[in-house]
Design a protein around this motif. Structure first.
Motif, PDB file in Angstrom:
ATOM      1  N   ASP A 174       0.929  -1.274   0.434  1.00  0.00           N
ATOM      2  CA  ASP A 174      -0.118  -0.356   0.290  1.00  0.00           C
ATOM      3  C   ASP A 174       0.283   1.424   0.004  1.00  0.00           C
ATOM      4  OD1 ASP A 174      -2.466  -1.451  -0.259  1.00  0.00           O
ATOM      5  OD2 ASP A 174      -2.199  -1.566   2.099  1.00  0.00           O
ATOM      6  N   ALA A 175       2.230   1.083  -0.913  1.00  0.00           N
ATOM      7  CA  ALA A 175       2.827   2.072  -0.598  1.00  0.00           C
ATOM      8  C   ALA A 175       3.958   1.192  -1.719  1.00  0.00           C
ATOM      9  CB  ALA A 175       3.744   2.851   0.577  1.00  0.00           C
ATOM     10  N   THR A 176       4.577   2.986  -2.356  1.00  0.00           N
ATOM     11  CA  THR A 176       5.939   2.741  -3.088  1.00  0.00           C
ATOM     12  C   THR A 176       6.917   2.758  -2.373  1.00  0.00           C
ATOM     13  OG1 THR A 176       6.311   4.043  -3.334  1.00  0.00           O
ATOM     14  CG2 THR A 176       5.170   3.477  -5.380  1.00  0.00           C
ATOM     15  N   TYR A 177       7.780   1.186  -2.827  1.00  0.00           N
ATOM     16  CA  TYR A 177       8.596   0.757  -2.308  1.00  0.00           C
ATOM     17  C   TYR A 177      10.522   1.399  -3.045  1.00  0.00           C
ATOM     18  CZ  TYR A 177       7.128  -1.544   2.034  1.00  0.00           C
ATOM     19  OH  TYR A 177       6.499  -1.800   3.338  1.00  0.00           O
ATOM     20  N   LEU A 178      11.204   1.597  -2.407  1.00  0.00           N
ATOM     21  CA  LEU A 178      12.744   1.822  -3.225  1.00  0.00           C
ATOM     22  C   LEU A 178      13.790   0.939  -2.215  1.00  0.00           C
ATOM     23  CD1 LEU A 178      14.597   5.285  -2.172  1.00  0.00           C
ATOM     24  CD2 LEU A 178      13.387   4.127  -0.621  1.00  0.00           C
ATOM     25  N   PRO A 179      15.170   0.540  -3.181  1.00  0.00           N
ATOM     26  CA  PRO A 179      16.039   0.012  -2.386  1.00  0.00           C
ATOM     27  C   PRO A 179      16.949   1.133  -1.610  1.00  0.00           C
ATOM     28  CG  PRO A 179      16.289   0.056  -4.034  1.00  0.00           C
ATOM     29  CD  PRO A 179      15.641   0.848  -4.303  1.00  0.00           C
TER      30      PRO A 179
ATOM     31  N   SER B   4      -8.217  -8.547 -10.530  1.00  0.00           N
ATOM     32  CA  SER B   4      -8.058 -10.427  -9.765  1.00  0.00           C
ATOM     33  C   SER B   4      -6.864 -10.346  -9.056  1.00  0.00           C
ATOM     34  CB  SER B   4      -8.177 -11.082 -10.967  1.00  0.00           C
ATOM     35  OG  SER B   4      -7.851 -10.979 -12.023  1.00  0.00           O
ATOM     36  N   VAL B   5      -5.992  -9.854  -9.252  1.00  0.00           N
ATOM     37  CA  VAL B   5      -3.966 -10.688  -8.463  1.00  0.00           C
ATOM     38  C   VAL B   5      -4.107 -10.479  -6.986  1.00  0.00           C
ATOM     39  CG1 VAL B   5      -1.523 -11.208  -9.166  1.00  0.00           C
ATOM     40  CG2 VAL B   5      -3.859 -11.472 -10.888  1.00  0.00           C
ATOM     41  N   SER B   6      -4.526  -8.776  -6.763  1.00  0.00           N
ATOM     42  CA  SER B   6      -3.967  -8.491  -6.064  1.00  0.00           C
ATOM     43  C   SER B   6      -5.020  -6.983  -5.157  1.00  0.00           C
ATOM     44  CB  SER B   6      -2.388  -7.731  -5.985  1.00  0.00           C
ATOM     45  OG  SER B   6      -1.924  -7.412  -4.617  1.00  0.00           O
ATOM     46  N   SER B   7      -4.925  -7.069  -4.220  1.00  0.00           N
ATOM     47  CA  SER B   7      -6.115  -5.711  -3.221  1.00  0.00           C
ATOM     48  C   SER B   7      -4.595  -4.593  -3.406  1.00  0.00           C
ATOM     49  CB  SER B   7      -6.723  -6.121  -2.575  1.00  0.00           C
ATOM     50  OG  SER B   7      -5.985  -6.656  -0.983  1.00  0.00           O
ATOM     51  N   ALA B   8      -3.588  -5.104  -3.173  1.00  0.00           N
ATOM     52  CA  ALA B   8      -3.006  -3.750  -3.318  1.00  0.00           C
ATOM     53  C   ALA B   8      -2.840  -2.242  -4.074  1.00  0.00           C
ATOM     54  CB  ALA B   8      -1.407  -4.304  -2.820  1.00  0.00           C
ATOM     55  N   ARG B   9      -2.637  -1.582  -3.167  1.00  0.00           N
ATOM     56  CA  ARG B   9      -2.814  -0.798  -4.135  1.00  0.00           C
ATOM     57  C   ARG B   9      -1.127  -0.335  -4.881  1.00  0.00           C
ATOM     58  NH1 ARG B   9      -3.111   3.857   0.149  1.00  0.00           N
ATOM     59  NH2 ARG B   9      -3.211   5.404  -1.928  1.00  0.00           N
ATOM     60  N   PHE B  10       0.047  -0.314  -4.894  1.00  0.00           N
ATOM     61  CA  PHE B  10       1.319   0.117  -5.266  1.00  0.00           C
ATOM     62  C   PHE B  10       1.717  -1.220  -5.763  1.00  0.00           C
ATOM     63  CE2 PHE B  10      -0.153   3.706  -2.506  1.00  0.00           C
ATOM     64  CZ  PHE B  10       0.119   4.581  -3.485  1.00  0.00           C
ATOM     65  N   LEU B  11       2.727  -1.021  -6.632  1.00  0.00           N
ATOM     66  CA  LEU B  11       3.667  -1.548  -7.663  1.00  0.00           C
ATOM     67  C   LEU B  11       4.887  -1.122  -8.069  1.00  0.00           C
ATOM     68  CD1 LEU B  11       4.779  -4.431  -8.020  1.00  0.00           C
ATOM     69  CD2 LEU B  11       3.038  -3.974 -10.454  1.00  0.00           C
ATOM     70  N   SER B  12       5.682  -1.843  -7.096  1.00  0.00           N
ATOM     71  CA  SER B  12       7.814  -0.928  -7.320  1.00  0.00           C
ATOM     72  C   SER B  12       8.143  -2.323  -7.932  1.00  0.00           C
ATOM     73  CB  SER B  12       7.625  -0.562  -6.361  1.00  0.00           C
ATOM     74  OG  SER B  12       7.351   0.344  -5.603  1.00  0.00           O
ATOM     75  N   ARG B  13       9.297  -1.959  -9.051  1.00  0.00           N
ATOM     76  CA  ARG B  13      10.100  -3.189 -10.163  1.00  0.00           C
ATOM     77  C   ARG B  13      11.175  -2.485  -9.737  1.00  0.00           C
ATOM     78  NH1 ARG B  13       8.129  -6.322 -14.647  1.00  0.00           N
ATOM     79  NH2 ARG B  13      10.398  -7.333 -15.231  1.00  0.00           N
ATOM     80  N   TYR B  14      12.492  -3.107  -9.713  1.00  0.00           N
ATOM     81  CA  TYR B  14      13.728  -3.100  -9.796  1.00  0.00           C
ATOM     82  C   TYR B  14      14.431  -4.426 -10.519  1.00  0.00           C
ATOM     83  CZ  TYR B  14      12.932   0.351  -5.998  1.00  0.00           C
ATOM     84  OH  TYR B  14      12.371   1.698  -5.661  1.00  0.00           O
TER      85      TYR B  14
ATOM     86  N   PHE C 128      15.118  -2.788   1.144  1.00  0.00           N
ATOM     87  CA  PHE C 128      14.098  -1.822   0.943  1.00  0.00           C
ATOM     88  C   PHE C 128      13.208  -1.763   1.916  1.00  0.00           C
ATOM     89  CE2 PHE C 128      15.374  -5.003  -1.940  1.00  0.00           C
ATOM     90  CZ  PHE C 128      15.336  -4.918  -3.492  1.00  0.00           C
ATOM     91  N   ARG C 129      12.482  -0.121   2.094  1.00  0.00           N
ATOM     92  CA  ARG C 129      11.850   0.986   2.437  1.00  0.00           C
ATOM     93  C   ARG C 129      10.473   1.628   1.989  1.00  0.00           C
ATOM     94  NH1 ARG C 129      14.064  -2.484   5.289  1.00  0.00           N
ATOM     95  NH2 ARG C 129      14.979  -2.129   7.496  1.00  0.00           N
ATOM     96  N   PRO C 130       9.571   2.148   2.430  1.00  0.00           N
ATOM     97  CA  PRO C 130       8.607   3.121   1.942  1.00  0.00           C
ATOM     98  C   PRO C 130       8.971   3.769   1.194  1.00  0.00           C
ATOM     99  CG  PRO C 130       7.596   2.054   3.657  1.00  0.00           C
ATOM    100  CD  PRO C 130      10.045   1.779   4.045  1.00  0.00           C
ATOM    101  N   HIS C 131       9.135   4.331  -0.168  1.00  0.00           N
ATOM    102  CA  HIS C 131      10.147   5.282  -1.048  1.00  0.00           C
ATOM    103  C   HIS C 131       9.198   6.517  -0.108  1.00  0.00           C
ATOM    104  CE1 HIS C 131      11.303   7.435  -3.997  1.00  0.00           C
ATOM    105  NE2 HIS C 131      11.763   6.974  -4.187  1.00  0.00           N
ATOM    106  N   PRO C 132      10.416   7.547   0.335  1.00  0.00           N
ATOM    107  CA  PRO C 132      10.153   8.946   0.997  1.00  0.00           C
ATOM    108  C   PRO C 132       9.276   9.880   0.064  1.00  0.00           C
ATOM    109  CG  PRO C 132      12.184   8.985   0.223  1.00  0.00           C
ATOM    110  CD  PRO C 132      11.775   7.457  -0.088  1.00  0.00           C
ATOM    111  N   ASN C 133       9.493  10.059  -1.422  1.00  0.00           N
ATOM    112  CA  ASN C 133       8.810  10.555  -1.791  1.00  0.00           C
ATOM    113  C   ASN C 133       7.008   9.521  -2.611  1.00  0.00           C
ATOM    114  OD1 ASN C 133       7.080  11.824  -3.510  1.00  0.00           O
ATOM    115  ND2 ASN C 133       9.220  12.412  -4.861  1.00  0.00           N
ATOM    116  N   GLN C 134       6.248   9.489  -2.008  1.00  0.00           N
ATOM    117  CA  GLN C 134       5.123   8.701  -1.959  1.00  0.00           C
ATOM    118  C   GLN C 134       4.719   9.191  -3.999  1.00  0.00           C
ATOM    119  OE1 GLN C 134       3.403   5.245  -1.843  1.00  0.00           O
ATOM    120  NE2 GLN C 134       5.738   5.340  -0.057  1.00  0.00           N
ATOM    121  N   GLY C 135       4.851  10.670  -4.111  1.00  0.00           N
ATOM    122  CA  GLY C 135       3.506  11.255  -5.230  1.00  0.00           C
ATOM    123  C   GLY C 135       5.040  10.872  -6.215  1.00  0.00           C
ATOM    124  N   LEU C 136       5.746  10.189  -5.929  1.00  0.00           N
ATOM    125  CA  LEU C 136       7.058   9.869  -7.389  1.00  0.00           C
ATOM    126  C   LEU C 136       6.740   8.535  -8.412  1.00  0.00           C
ATOM    127  CD1 LEU C 136       9.726  10.865  -8.605  1.00  0.00           C
ATOM    128  CD2 LEU C 136      10.804   8.840  -7.505  1.00  0.00           C
TER     129      LEU C 136
END
Length: 526
Positions: free
Chosen positions: A255-260, A313-323, A338-346
């Protein structure tokens, strides 16, 4: 690797680090298992991980590619708590990968050239780890805490349809290793210091391998669920069996974007990525080059944003991050956290836009002067240089490296300079080889060097390495050979008038840096 080549869809391409089902799938540190046939080493080619973070827990779906016999396949994952273990759905993992895979827009060549509707390539990927905190950063046990602990505590011994596993703990790493060896896991003496760094207070180890009756052609990924919200990949353990330029794809549904947190992460830089007349790009070479320049601590940010609608139909999570990254064993010295991204608007769109670049076509004709060198699509490795010999890329390796063939995510083998030895892999005395890999190899102007079970070539100073059949061969470097730096980036798009300026001295390499990178965050270790 069982990967499908990138195919054009008009002028939109799909970049997929994975595509076909892998021969075996898992994660953590891949080790060898002792079978009836003796020690059976395996090589790890790529990993895909999906972290699903919700309700205070992380479920890690692990899938990896290996080369080697299935009965020699085993792996060990360090964990901060006793996990719930089950088999995962490979079709679901593939759907999430495909929904976020990177696509490429190429420049339009003009209205007179029709697009080639060949169809999209499939997509897929791989990785490992998970937990509540970076287990390698926790303090060790205080003196006296170990008094009444049994040598090895077994928390669980169970199996799924295709796997059998144990969850174990021991305060003393030699005792832990002895238990693993007694139960058919062979770590190798070089891995003991690495395992010691993970074996701090409270760490459990999930030891897992294939069941004898498992169908090795249709293996399910493994799902591991733990409390927590901050996943970690135990990359140092992965180094034991990783191949050079090992592909690592990380997907995070939350439910948030994540970053390394402790690795550099940047979007693909279109100005540094080449394409040819067939629609092939140098994206995978760019990733390998960027990771090498960052000493392995690099991810390309391929997608950040809302969960694609196709996954409703696969997930109810709001966000997806890919690296995604490509990293060699000697660079696996830090576990990415990995931690929640400090800029959730990015937001980062999963498109590599090359449409503003100059087309290689003039109407329906390819302009030879605009074509990049073959070196642009063949990363020769850190400290190496690349030149063309009869239109083929040739690598001049630096000190301490040897030439080898490495298969890329597009199933194309490239001659590349690699470190002669994986510092944590099984030693030559521990490998049971029925055949010397150098026995029938002719390196030409070079000497064959065995790296594990693979033949490599150490070329003479005046020679370069080229692909020759299923291996490499060293031959004299032409005196008029145009030489490029290790990445052979934009400078490899040449015209006859500029070739003289690009003839570099033998020892010269081009300097390159990732622009815009800030200071690398480092996790403090106790």
């Amino acid at each position: 690797m069982l990967l499908r080549s990138i195919r054009p869809l008009g002028f939109l391409l799909a970049l997929a680090p994975w595509a076909a089902p892998s021969p075996a799938e898992a994660c953590g540190g891949v080790f060898t298992a002792t079978s009836a046939a003796g020690l059976q080493p395996v090589d790890q080619a790529a990993e895909r991980v999906l972290f699903e973070i919700a309700d205070g827990s992380v479920t890690t779906h692990l899938q990896l590619q290996v080369h080697g016999k299935a009965d020699g396949f085993a792996w060990i994952v360090p964990l901060p708590a006793v996990p719930t273990v089950s088999e995962s759905d490979v079709a679901r993992l593939k759907a999430i990968d495909e929904a976020s895979s990177l696509s490429v827009r190429l420049p339009q060549p003009g209205a007179c050239l029709l697009a080639d509707p060949e169809g999209p390539g499939e997509a897929s990927g791989c990785s490992c780890g998970g937990g509540t905190e970076d287990i390698a950063s926790r303090p060790g046990p205080a003196p006296g805490d170990l008094g009444n602990q049994p040598p090895v505590r077994v928390y669980a011994s169970s199996f799924t349809k295709q796997y059998e596993y144990d969850v174990i703990e021991s305060a003393f790493t030699p005792v832990l290793v002895g238990w693993l060896e007694d139960h058919g896991y062979h770590l190798g003496e070089r891995m003991l210091p690495v395992l010691e760094r993970y074996n701090v207070a409270g760490t459990k180890f999930l030891a897992i391998r294939l069941r004898p009756e498992a169908n090795t052609e249709d293996l399910a990924p493994i799902a591991i669920t733990l409390p927590g919200e901050h996943p970690v990949i135990p990359l140092e353990l992965t180094a034991v069996a990783a191949q050079p330029y090992f592909g690592l794809l990380v997907l995070i549904l939350a439910d948030a974007t994540y970053l390394p947190e402790n690795f550099v992460s940047i979007p693909p830089r279109s100005g540094e990525i080449l394409f040819d007349a067939e629609g092939r790009t140098s994206y995978f070479e760019w990733v390998a080059r960027a990771a090498a320049e960052a000493n392995g601590r690099f991810f390309a940010t391929e997608y950040l944003g809302q969960r694609p609608a196709t996954l409703d139909s696969v997930s109810s999570a709001r966000f997806l991050s890919r690296y995604y990254t490509r990293i060699s064993p000697e660079q696996m010295t830090l576990d990415p956290a990995f931690r929640p991204h400090p800029n959730q608007g990015l937001r980062q769109e999963n498109v590599l836009d090359l449409s503003q670049e100059e087309s290689l076509y003039d109407c329906s004709t390819v302009v030879e002067a605009r074509k990049p060198s073959a070196c642009g699509f063949n990363y020769c490795g850190p400290g190496a240089s690349c030149g063309e010999v009869a239109g083929a890329p040739a690598c001049r390796c630096g000190p301490g490296t040897v030439a080898s063939l490495v298969e890329g995510p597009d199933q194309v083998q490239r001659v590349t300079c690699i470190a002669l030895e994986n510092p944590v892999a099984l030693s030559p005395s521990e490998l049971e080889r029925s055949l010397d890999p150098c026995a029938a190899v002719d390196c030409g102007m070079g000497t064959c060097q065995a790296k594990g079970r693979v033949a490599t070539c150490a070329c003479e100073p005046d020679a370069v390495a080229l692909k020759a059949g299923d291996g490499v061969r060293c031959q004299p470097a032409p005196t008029d050979m145009v030489t490029f730096g290790p990445g052979a980036g934009r400078e490899s798009r040449i015209t006859p008038a500029t070739t003289a300026a690009l003839r570099l001295p033998v020892a010269s390499t081009s300097a390159w840096a990732i622009t815009g990178l800030l200071l690398l965050l480092r996790r403090r270790r106790a």
